[in-house]
Design a protein around this motif. Structure first.
Motif, PDB file in Angstrom:
ATOM      1  N   THR A   1       0.845  -1.271  -0.016  1.00  0.00           N
ATOM      2  CA  THR A   1       0.039   0.070   0.051  1.00  0.00           C
ATOM      3  C   THR A   1       1.010   1.210  -0.125  1.00  0.00           C
ATOM      4  O   THR A   1       1.910   1.370   0.517  1.00  0.00           O
ATOM      5  N   SER A   2       0.162   2.227  -0.389  1.00  0.00           N
ATOM      6  CA  SER A   2       1.035   3.479  -0.669  1.00  0.00           C
ATOM      7  C   SER A   2       0.429   4.688   0.123  1.00  0.00           C
ATOM      8  O   SER A   2      -0.809   4.621  -0.048  1.00  0.00           O
ATOM      9  N   ASN A   3       1.158   5.414   0.788  1.00  0.00           N
ATOM     10  CA  ASN A   3       0.351   6.724   1.398  1.00  0.00           C
ATOM     11  C   ASN A   3      -0.366   7.456   0.455  1.00  0.00           C
ATOM     12  O   ASN A   3      -1.348   8.019   0.929  1.00  0.00           O
ATOM     13  N   LEU A   4       0.327   7.936  -0.505  1.00  0.00           N
ATOM     14  CA  LEU A   4       0.016   8.726  -1.574  1.00  0.00           C
ATOM     15  C   LEU A   4      -1.439   8.102  -2.096  1.00  0.00           C
ATOM     16  O   LEU A   4      -2.424   9.001  -2.145  1.00  0.00           O
TER      17      LEU A   4
ATOM     18  N   ASN B   1      -3.686   6.209  -0.601  1.00  0.00           N
ATOM     19  CA  ASN B   1      -4.569   6.314   0.558  1.00  0.00           C
ATOM     20  C   ASN B   1      -5.069   7.636   0.634  1.00  0.00           C
ATOM     21  O   ASN B   1      -6.273   7.789   0.764  1.00  0.00           O
ATOM     22  N   GLN B   2      -4.164   8.603   0.220  1.00  0.00           N
ATOM     23  CA  GLN B   2      -4.688   9.908   0.691  1.00  0.00           C
ATOM     24  C   GLN B   2      -5.676  10.369  -0.440  1.00  0.00           C
ATOM     25  O   GLN B   2      -6.435  11.226  -0.266  1.00  0.00           O
TER      26      GLN B   2
ATOM     27  N   GLY C   1      -6.190   3.674  -2.170  1.00  0.00           N
ATOM     28  CA  GLY C   1      -5.462   2.885  -1.367  1.00  0.00           C
ATOM     29  C   GLY C   1      -5.527   1.469  -1.438  1.00  0.00           C
ATOM     30  O   GLY C   1      -4.817   0.479  -1.362  1.00  0.00           O
TER      31      GLY C   1
END
Length: 169
Positions: free
Chosen positions: A2-5, A7-8, A12
């Motif tokens: 998963t990537s924080n970007l 998710n934002q 996600g």
């Protein structure tokens, strides 16, 4: 993974492989656009090179100016020719255009058609009739004036026939 970007921005839960496939398709489409633009630019450069072959911008401008001057000269010549043609038509309308001639034996004694009536008319049926009468004593010639196909003096039969021939009657 998963990537924080992701998710934002709300993606996600998305598999990164789908994202990479979309990016790969986008790259291929953009690459095709680049190739098409390169081909068009290449064709345009070839046309420009052919147009400018042996010329620089200054000489090309002077050639265009020369062509413009030639075009102006030709237009003036055409206008002058039109005026000359109109003037010739006006003059021609007053010239003898219609002719009628009748040969006859004036006194039935000469044994030949030596006398004649000649009608000469312009475009408006104005002109003259020239009559030549040949006899044993000599040859006599006289004219009668014609205005709009009419004569103020009485015409002989031969003169009438010549006038009708000239007028196309």
């Amino acid at each position: 993974m998963t990537s924080n970007l992701l998710n934002q921005i709300g993606l996600g839960n998305m598999d990164i492989a789908y994202f990479l496939i979309v990016l790969l398709v986008l790259i291929v489409v953009l690459f095709i656009f680049v190739i098409v633009l390169f081909i068009k630019t290449s064709k345009l450069n070839k046309r420009l090179a052919r147009f400018m072959k042996g010329k620089d911008a200054q000489s090309l401008e002077s050639e265009i100016n020369e062509l413009y001057e030639d075009n102006k000269f030709l237009k003036n010549m055409v206008d002058n020719n039109k005026k000359d043609i109109r003037q010739l038509y006006r003059q021609l309308s007053k010239a003898f255009q219609k002719i009628g001639i009748v040969k006859y034996d004036a006194y039935q004694q000469m044994g030949g058609l030596l006398s004649f009536s000649l009608a000469l008319l312009d475009e408006d049926n104005n002109g003259l009739i020239l009559n030549s009468v040949h006899s044993t004593e000599g040859c006599y010639t006289y004219t009668k004036e014609i205005h709009h196909g009419e004569c103020s003096i009485e015409l002989s039969n031969e003169e009438k026939v010549a006038l009708d021939q000239a007028m196309g009657v």
